[in-house]
Design an enzyme around this catalytic site. Sequence first.
Site, short mmCIF file in Angstrom:
data_model
loop_
_atom_site.label_atom_id
_atom_site.label_comp_id
_atom_site.label_asym_id
_atom_site.label_seq_id
_atom_site.Cartn_x
_atom_site.Cartn_y
_atom_site.Cartn_z
N ASP A 208 0.81 -1.22 0.00
CA ASP A 208 0.00 0.00 0.00
C ASP A 208 0.85 1.27 0.00
O ASP A 208 2.06 1.23 0.22
CB ASP A 208 -0.95 0.00 1.21
CG ASP A 208 -0.30 -0.54 2.48
OD1 ASP A 208 0.94 -0.50 2.56
OD2 ASP A 208 -1.01 -0.98 3.38
N ASN B 29 -7.36 -2.81 14.13
CA ASN B 29 -8.76 -3.06 13.76
C ASN B 29 -8.87 -4.32 12.88
O ASN B 29 -9.91 -4.58 12.30
CB ASN B 29 -9.35 -1.85 13.01
CG ASN B 29 -8.59 -1.54 11.73
OD1 ASN B 29 -7.62 -2.22 11.40
ND2 ASN B 29 -9.03 -0.53 11.01
N HIS C 165 -7.09 -4.89 10.10
CA HIS C 165 -6.84 -4.70 8.67
C HIS C 165 -5.54 -5.40 8.23
O HIS C 165 -4.63 -5.58 9.03
CB HIS C 165 -6.86 -3.22 8.26
CG HIS C 165 -5.67 -2.40 8.66
ND1 HIS C 165 -5.70 -1.03 8.76
CD2 HIS C 165 -4.38 -2.73 8.97
CE1 HIS C 165 -4.53 -0.57 9.09
NE2 HIS C 165 -3.70 -1.58 9.23
N GLU D 106 -9.65 -2.18 5.22
CA GLU D 106 -10.27 -1.84 6.49
C GLU D 106 -11.54 -2.67 6.73
O GLU D 106 -12.08 -3.25 5.78
CB GLU D 106 -10.63 -0.34 6.48
CG GLU D 106 -9.46 0.59 6.18
CD GLU D 106 -8.46 0.72 7.32
OE1 GLU D 106 -8.31 -0.24 8.11
OE2 GLU D 106 -7.81 1.77 7.42
C1 F6R Z 1 1.57 -1.51 6.11
C2 F6R Z 1 0.27 -2.18 6.18
C3 F6R Z 1 -0.52 -2.23 7.43
C4 F6R Z 1 0.32 -2.54 8.68
C5 F6R Z 1 -0.56 -2.51 9.93
C6 F6R Z 1 0.26 -2.75 11.19
O1 F6R Z 1 2.10 -1.59 4.81
O2 F6R Z 1 -0.17 -2.64 5.19
O3 F6R Z 1 -1.53 -3.20 7.30
O4 F6R Z 1 0.92 -3.78 8.53
O5 F6R Z 1 -1.20 -1.29 10.04
O6 F6R Z 1 1.09 -1.65 11.40
P1 F6R Z 1 2.25 -1.71 12.50
O7 F6R Z 1 3.19 -2.75 12.05
O8 F6R Z 1 2.86 -0.34 12.49
O9 F6R Z 1 1.58 -2.06 13.79
#
Ligand code: F6R
Length: 253
Positions: free
Chosen positions: A67, A136, A138, A143
Site C-alpha cells: 500500500d 482493527n 486490517h 479496512e
Molecule cells: C503496512 C500495512 C498495514 C500494517 C498494519 C500494522 O504496509 O499494510 O496493514 O501492517 O497497520 O502496522 P504496525 O506494524 O505499524 O503495527
Amino acid sequence: MKIIHVDDYYEMSKRAAEIVSNQLKLKPDSVLGLATGDTPLGMYRELIKKYKGAHIDFSKVKTFNLDEYCNLNKNNKQSYSYYMRENFFKHINISRRNINIPNGMAKDITKETFEYERKIINSGGIDLQILGIGTNGHIGFNEPQVKFEALTHMVNLDKQTIRDNARFFNSIEEVPTKAISMGIKTIMHARKIILLASGIKKAHVVYKSIYGEIKPTMPASVLQLHQNVICIVDKEASSKLYLNKSIRFLGGN
Ligand code: F6R
C-alpha cells in the site's frame, strides 16, 4: 494455518527473515509482497544483515508493496516509498526497476490500481507476501467492511487506522485519509503468506483473526481460507489465543 510461537519482537523478526531468506535460496527471482509499519522493521534489519554477510542476493528479486498513501510525495518522510528506501532497499542489491509501490500521487488513481494489479500478474504473481495486522484487523489497508473480492483499489482509511498512524505524523490532521492498497483478493492470490504480530495491542485481533468468524469486519480472518499461511506471533500478541489450553492443540501444527 501454521502458527509459530516466539518470545518477542526480535525472535519474530529473525524467524521471518529466515523464511524470506530460504524462499530466495529456493527461488532467487522470487516475487515478494512487502509491508511497512513497525512490525516488519526488525525483519528488514535481519535481511540486511544476511545480505551483508553474503547469505542472500536480491539482484533477481521483484517486490510489490501492499500500500501507499494518496497525496504524499514519495520523498515525504511519512510515505511508504521513503520508508522502504530508507529501511530496506538502499541497503541491499535490489534493482530499482524491480521495486513496485503504488503511486498515490497518480492523476488517475483508478488507472494506477489496474496497472498495479496487471504488473503483479505479469510478474508471475506474488510468491511470498509479508503482512502485519492493524489494531482493527486490517491487512494492507483493507479496512473493516472491505469486500473480500476486491483487487488493488483506493481506500478511505478507517478512523482507527488514522489514529494509530498519527504517531508517525506531527498531528492527526496530517495523516492522509486515502490510500491505494492491494485488495484482499490480491493478497489471497499470493502463494505463501507470513502474518507477523507483536505486542499486546495486537492480541485481540490475532485471536479474532485466527479463531473468530471469517467476516469482512475482521479483514485478517480471511487468511483462515488460505492454504499456506504462517503466522509468527510473540508472547504478547498470542496471549489471548490459549486462555483455554485445549485450543492450543487445535492451533498448533
Ligand atoms: C503496512 C500495512 C498495514 C500494517 C498494519 C500494522 O504496509 O499494510 O496493514 O501492517 O497497520 O502496522 P504496525 O506494524 O505499524 O503495527
